[in-house]
Scaffold this active site. Structure first.
Site, short mmCIF file in Angstrom:
data_model
loop_
_atom_site.label_atom_id
_atom_site.label_comp_id
_atom_site.label_asym_id
_atom_site.label_seq_id
_atom_site.Cartn_x
_atom_site.Cartn_y
_atom_site.Cartn_z
N SER A 155 -9.08 -28.61 -12.64
CA SER A 155 -8.31 -27.58 -11.94
C SER A 155 -7.69 -28.16 -10.67
O SER A 155 -6.95 -29.13 -10.75
CB SER A 155 -9.25 -26.40 -11.68
OG SER A 155 -8.53 -25.24 -11.43
N HIS A 212 -5.26 -25.40 -16.92
CA HIS A 212 -5.55 -24.11 -17.59
C HIS A 212 -4.33 -23.68 -18.41
O HIS A 212 -3.87 -22.54 -18.30
CB HIS A 212 -5.90 -23.01 -16.57
CG HIS A 212 -6.97 -23.40 -15.60
ND1 HIS A 212 -8.21 -23.83 -15.99
CD2 HIS A 212 -6.99 -23.42 -14.23
CE1 HIS A 212 -8.95 -24.10 -14.91
NE2 HIS A 212 -8.22 -23.87 -13.84
#
Lengths: 275, 255
Positions: B130, B164
Site C-alpha cells: 500500500s 489495491h
C-alpha cells in the site's frame, strides 16, 4: 474627527493562542483546570455549543491521546472532534472546512519535527494561520505549544535540539521547563548562541495571547511558572512572570450531583414548594 | 562482500498487515535476502507508528526465523540512535501501510528518504504494501483519503504505481485518467500480488492468492494500454517463476 463618511470599520477578530508547558487530560485537579480554561476560551465565540477539535498529529494520532481528549470533553457542553491525518482513510472529512468551523483547535504533544513535517505534507499550516486570523482560538501543549512560535526545543530526534515552528508568534518557547533540565539547558544555550529569546513554561503553566501585546501567564498548579527568557550581550536571563491561578472546577461526578440538586430545586420552585 | 543487487518488492496489498495466516508474500521477501537469519527492520511511519501494528509485525516476523527490529520516528528516544547505520545493516526493510503523504513528510524530516536510496544501492531488499509500495515510485495514485490523488514518491523506480487495484474500486478509473493527463506509465497490483523489481526492471510478479494479478499500464496517444502480467502463485509447491510477459492485452477506451 470621525468615521461618518468612511466605511464602517470592520471588526477584526481577536487572535488568540494558548501555549501550555505540559498537561494531560486526566481527572486530576490541575488537568481539570486546564480543560475549564479551554472550554471558557472556546465559549467566548458566543457559540451555543462550542466546537473543539484536537489535532493529535505530533503523537502519530495515538488512540490514547484521542481517547483521553474525548473523555475530558465528551461529557461537557461542547462539540469535540478530532482530525487524525494518519487515519483519514477511515473517516473522510473536508479538512479545511472542518477546521475553519471550530471555535478552538487544540494541538496535542509528541514530536514537533514530525508534527510540522506532516502538516506541511497535508498543507495544514495555511489553514491554521487562517483560523487564527479568523479568531479561532489555537491552543496546545508541549510540541503543540512550541509549534506556534518561530522556534522551540524538541526531543524529536532523541536529545533536545532547536527546531523551527510555524512562526505565528514571535520568538521561541521551551516546554516542560521544570521537569526536563536537559531541555532547559539546551534552550538557554541556544538563546545564548543567537536563537530568538522567548519563554520557558513549566508543566501546568501557560501563556495566553489575546490580540496585540504581551501574553498573560496562567498556572493550574501552585508553583508552576512561566519565564521570560532573553539574551543581552551574551548573557541569558530568566525572569518569572506573574501568573493568574486557575482553580480546578468540581470533578464530573460532583458536577452531576450539583446539576441534579439544581434541577430538583428548580422543579420545587416551579411547583411552589419553595418561597 | 555483498553484491549490490538492487531489489524492491511492491505489494498491491497483503502480507501480515492484510493477510493474517497467509505468510506467502512475507516468506518470499525473507527468502530474497538469502540470509539464514535475516535482519528485518519494519518502518510503520505511514500509520503514525501505531502500537498495534508494530506488535503485529513482531508476531509475524518472530525471532526464530529472523532478527526483527522497527524504527518509530514518533518515539526516537526509544529506538536506535543512528538511523542510517541501523538501516544500512539490514537485509530487508519492510514499509507498512497508511498515509503515503504523511509517510513521505515524516521521512523527509528525518532524512530517511536518502538513507533508503543508499540502502537500496547497497543491496538491502526494500519492500512494503500500500503506502509502503507507492513510496518507491516516481509517481503514485493515492486513494487514502477521499478522491484518488496523484503524488510524487521517492522515485527509486521511474514509473507510476497504483495499489489495491481491484475491479470496481475506483482507483483504476483514476489511474487511467491520470495517465491520459500525462502521468508516466507504470504498474498496478491487486491485493495479494507483488511486483518484484531488480534494479529498475520488473523481474516478476508473485502472488499470495491464486487470482491476484499485476498490470503494466502505458499511454499510446490518447489510449491507455493495460496489460495483465503473468503471475506466479506462491502457494503452488512446484511453482516455476513466470516471466513478465503479457498474458492478455486490453485497451481501455479513451475518455
Amino acid at each position: 474627527m470621525g468615521f461618518a463618511n468612511g466605511p464602517i470599520p470592520k471588526a477584526t477578530a481577536v487572535r488568540r493562542i494558548l501555549a501550555l508547558g505540559g498537561h494531560e487530560f486526566s481527572s486530576r485537579p490541575p488537568d481539570r483546570a486546564v480543560c475549564e480554561l479551554l472550554l471558557r476560551l472556546a465559549g467566548e465565540s458566543g457559540a451555543e455549543r462550542p466546537r473543539i477539535c484536537i489535532l493529535p498529529t505530533a503523537s502519530g494520532d495515538t488512540s490514547d491521546q484521542i481517547a483521553s481528549f474525548y473523555s475530558a470533553f465528551g461529557e461537557r457542553h461542547c462539540d469535540p472532534s478530532d482530525v487524525s491525518l494518519f487515519r483519514l482513510g477511515r473517516r473522510p472529512l473536508e479538512l479545511r472546512d472542518h477546521l475553519l468551523e471550530q471555535d478552538l483547535i487544540y494541538v496535542g504533544g509528541g514530536s514537533m519535527v514530525n508534527l510540522l513535517a506532516v502538516w506541511e505534507a497535508h498543507d495544514i499550516a495555511s489553514i491554521l494561520s487562517l483560523a487564527w486570523r479568523k479568531g479561532i482560538v489555537l491552543a496546545g501543549q508541549s510540541a503543540g505549544a512550541m509549534c506556534w512560535f518561530e522556534a522551540g526545543i524538541t526531543k524529536s530526534s532523541g536529545r533536545p535540539l532547536a527546531a523551527a515552528g510555524l512562526g505565528l508568534l514571535e520568538g521561541s518557547l521551551c516546554v516542560h521547563y521544570n521537569n526536563e533540565p536537559e531541555r532547559r539547558a539546551a534552550y538557554l544555550d541556544a538563546v545564548g548562541e543567537g536563537m530568538p529569546g522567548g519563554y520557558g513554561l513549566d508543566d501546568y503553566a501557560g501563556l495566553l495571547w489575546e490580540g496585540e501585546g504581551a501574553p498573560s501567564a496562567v498556572t493550574a498548579r501552585r508553583g508552576a511558572r512561566a519565564y521570560r527568557v532573553s539574551q543581552r550581550e551574551g548573557e541569558v536571563a530568566e525572569s518569572p512572570l506573574p501568573a493568574r491561578f486557575l482553580p480546578a472546577p468540581a470533578p464530573a461526578a460532583l458536577r452531576e450531583d450539583i446539576a441534579e440538586f439544581r434541577r430538583i430545586k428548580t422543579m420545587r420552585r416551579r411547583a411552589g414548594w419553595l418561597g | 562482500m555483498k553484491t549490490a543487487e538492487r531489489q524492491i518488492v511492491a505489494f498491491g496489498g497483503g502480507g501480515f498487515s492484510m493477510e493474517s495466516g497467509n505468510p506467502l508474500l512475507d516468506d518470499y521477501v525473507l527468502g530474497l535476502t538469502r540470509a539464514e537469519r535475516p535482519r528485518v527492520c519494519f518502518l510503520p511511519s505511514a500509520s503514525g507508528d501505531a502500537d498495534h501494528y508494530i506488535v503485529r509485525f513482531y508476531r509475524a516476523f518472530s525471532a526464530h526465523r529472523c532478527e526483527p527490529s522497527h524504527i518509530s520516528l514518533f518515539r526516537r528516544e526509544q529506538g536506535p540512535g543512528d538511523l542510517r547505520r541501523h538501516l544500512l545493516s539490514q537485509d530487508l526493510i519492510y514499509v507498512g501501510g497508511g498515509s503515503v503523504v504523511s509517510l513521505l513528510g515524516v521521512w523527509r524530516a528525518h532524512g530517511i528518504d536518502s538513507i533508503l536510496r543508499e540502502a537500496w544501492e547497497a543491496g538491502v531488499v526494500l519492500c512494503g504494501l500500500s503506502a509502503g509500495s507507492l513510496c518507491w515510485f516516481a509517481e503514485a495514485v493515492s486513494g487514502f483519503h477521499g478522491e484518488p490523488k496523484r503524488l510524487r514518491g521517492l522515485g527509486l523506480l521511474p514509473f507510476s504505481n497504483c495499489v489495491h487495484y481491484e475491479r470496481g474500486a475506483g482507483r483504476g478509473e483514476a489511474y487511467h485518467r491520470f495517465l491520459r493527463e500525462g502521468m508516466r506509465g507504470g504498474y498496478a497490483a491487486e491485493d495479494g500480488a507483488a511486483l518484484h523489481f531488480s534494479g529498475e526492471e520488473l523481474s516478476r510478479v508473485v502472488a499470495s492468492r491464486p487470482r491476484a494479478r499485476g498490470y503494466r499500464l502505458d499511454v499510446a496517444g490518447t489510449r491507455v494500454v493495460e496489460m495483465q502480467i503473468a503471475t506466479t502463485y506462491l502457494g503452488d509447491r512446484e511453482a516455476i517463476p513466470a516471466a513478465p510477459l503479457p498474458e492478455a492485452l486490453s485497451t481501455a477506451p479513451a475518455a
